[in-house]
Design an enzyme around this catalytic site. Structure first.
Site, PDB file in Angstrom:
ATOM      1  N   CYS A 115      -2.500  -4.067   7.051  1.00 23.82           N
ATOM      2  CA  CYS A 115      -2.091  -4.322   8.427  1.00 23.82           C
ATOM      3  C   CYS A 115      -2.505  -3.162   9.322  1.00 23.82           C
ATOM      4  CB  CYS A 115      -0.587  -4.577   8.506  1.00 23.82           C
ATOM      5  SG  CYS A 115       0.437  -3.168   8.046  1.00 23.82           S
ATOM      6  N   LEU A 167      12.549 -38.215   1.545  1.00 19.27           N
ATOM      7  CA  LEU A 167      11.255 -37.975   0.885  1.00 19.27           C
ATOM      8  C   LEU A 167      10.221 -39.002   1.357  1.00 19.27           C
ATOM      9  CD1 LEU A 167      12.708 -37.275  -2.643  1.00 19.27           C
ATOM     10  CD2 LEU A 167      11.251 -35.663  -1.396  1.00 19.27           C
ATOM     11  N   CYS A 173      -0.488   0.128   7.570  1.00 23.82           N
ATOM     12  CA  CYS A 173      -1.058   0.556   6.287  1.00 23.82           C
ATOM     13  C   CYS A 173      -2.498   1.029   6.463  1.00 23.82           C
ATOM     14  CB  CYS A 173      -1.018  -0.590   5.294  1.00 23.82           C
ATOM     15  SG  CYS A 173       0.664  -1.047   4.884  1.00 23.82           S
ATOM     16  N   GLU A 201       0.831  -1.200   0.000  1.00 22.43           N
ATOM     17  CA  GLU A 201       0.000   0.000   0.000  1.00 22.43           C
ATOM     18  C   GLU A 201       0.868   1.253   0.000  1.00 22.43           C
ATOM     19  OE1 GLU A 201      -0.080  -2.619   1.975  1.00 22.43           O
ATOM     20  OE2 GLU A 201      -2.039  -2.987   2.867  1.00 22.43           O
TER      21      GLU A 201
HETATM   22 ZN    ZN Z   1       1.011  -3.061   5.808  1.00 21.76          ZN
END
Ligand code: ZN
Length: 366
Positions: free
Chosen positions: A85, A306, A94, A58
């Site tokens: 967040c 594995l 953000c 963002e």
């Molecule tokens: Zn953030």
């Protein structure tokens, strides 16, 4: 209950594509992308979470807006793949940034499942009077961040098993007894598949091998034939057989290995993960996540390691190469597990040069 248009979905898909650029670098954080459009539906900003510890999607999208487009912000729509967040971590929250801008609308792919974040970011924006819609292309975003969601929900490292086999199911023409220490690995697949395997490596934080593979093959376990960050080498060696002079043990600093041994006294590595095989692989994956911060691993072998992951049913994905040649004898490759399912959002099989790859998920995944 969808409120978004085809155009909205296209912008969210663009945000998902941007997020993917953080593959291998954002971890253990999620991959997040953000697109900002103006009132006419023109993109004015885009960004993604480029690297762990650095600014979020963002913030990067906001920073990318040209000065003469800033006046569009009050009427803008923000497309963010993951819930913004709401906690101050390595960077400011953000949700606080978006709250201060008060855009017309915020579209979110999926809510964050992190207990410290979940719902908080969405709630904060709603309380600020911003129109928030969640769930746009949600399953794609969850798939993109499957490693992150596994870490948070299951409290363990996400495990991808990978091997290469001949058409008749062998991993090495030599059997266990014929494989001498330091004799090196056998290339089963060609150059094109090697480049793809190295791209797979760059997506995970660690590569896991058993001590037998470390001693016989002496693999370099890094990313050479593709772009991207080399994962951390992790060696499962309960009895501490790896000698101090082994090439993997001589690695320093960021490149140093995580040595998994029963007792710390059995190793002189700088990073040691004590683990008793009797406690099971799930416990080991819990330790690799909680104590070592390894979000995901590519388990590259050998056959026994594995096999153990498959037998204990502790794995999330499988990526298997099959070469066109036959070996007739040697070291048997693991059996393809019957419970494996094809991935919903990806192609399940393909080719690179003469080799074929198959990709499958654990039934509890996806
Ligand atoms: Zn953030």
């Amino acid at each position: 209950m969808t409120h978004w248009s085809t155009e909205d979905a296209a912008f969210m898909r663009k945000a998902i594509e941007l997020a993917e650029r953080g593959a291998g670098y954002a971890a253990p954080n999620p991959k997040v992308g953000c697109v900002i459009t103006d009132e006419s539906g023109r993109i004015i900003g885009e960004g993604w979470h480029e690297k762990f510890g650095e600014s979020h999607a963002e913030v990067n999208a906001h920073r990318s807006i040209a000065p003469n487009d800033l006046n569009h912000l009050p009427n803008s729509t923000w497309y963010v793949t993951l819930e913004p967040c709401n906690h101050v971590g390595k960077t400011p929250a953000c949700a606080a940034l978006i709250e201060s801008i008060r855009p017309k609308r915020v579209l979110i792919g999926t809510a964050d499942c992190n207990p410290g974040v979940s719902g908080g970011g969405i709630e904060r924006l709603k309380q600020a009077g911003i129109r928030v819609e969640t769930g746009c292309l949600e399953s794609e975003v969850q798939w993109q961040n499957r490693r992150f969601f596994c870490n948070v929900e299951k409290d363990r490292t996400y495990a991808v098993l990978k091997w290469a086999q001949s058409r008749d199911g062998f991993m090495d023409p030599r059997n266990a007894a014929e494989r001498a220490q330091g004799s090196g690995g056998v290339a089963i697949t060609g150059d094109a598949s090697r480049a793809m395997t190295h791209a797979w490596r760059a997506e995970e934080m660690g590569i896991v091998i058993g001590v037998e593979t470390a001693l016989v093959d002496e693999p370099q376990l890094n990313v050479r034939h593709s772009r991207g960050r080399s994962p951390k080498a992790i060696v499962i060696d309960p009895n501490g057989r790896l000698p101090i002079g082994h090439p993997l043990m001589r690695r320093q600093g960021e490149d140093s290995i995580i040595h998994i041994v029963k007792e710390p006294s059995l190793s002189r590595a700088s990073e040691i993960c004590p683990w008793n095989p009797e406690s099971g692989l799930k416990i080991l994956l819990g330790k690799l996540w909680k104590k070592h911060g390894i979000s995901s691993i590519l388990v590259e072998g050998g056959a026994r390691t594995l096999q153990q992951f498959l037998q204990e049913n502790v794995w999330d994905e499988l990526k298997v190469w099959t070469a066109p040649n036959e070996m007739k004898s040697g070291l048997k490759a693991p059996e393809w597990p019957k419970n494996a399912i094809p991935p919903e959002h990806e192609t399940a099989a393909g080719r690179a040069g003469p080799d074929r790859w198959n990709w499958a998920l654990h039934p509890n995944n996806g």
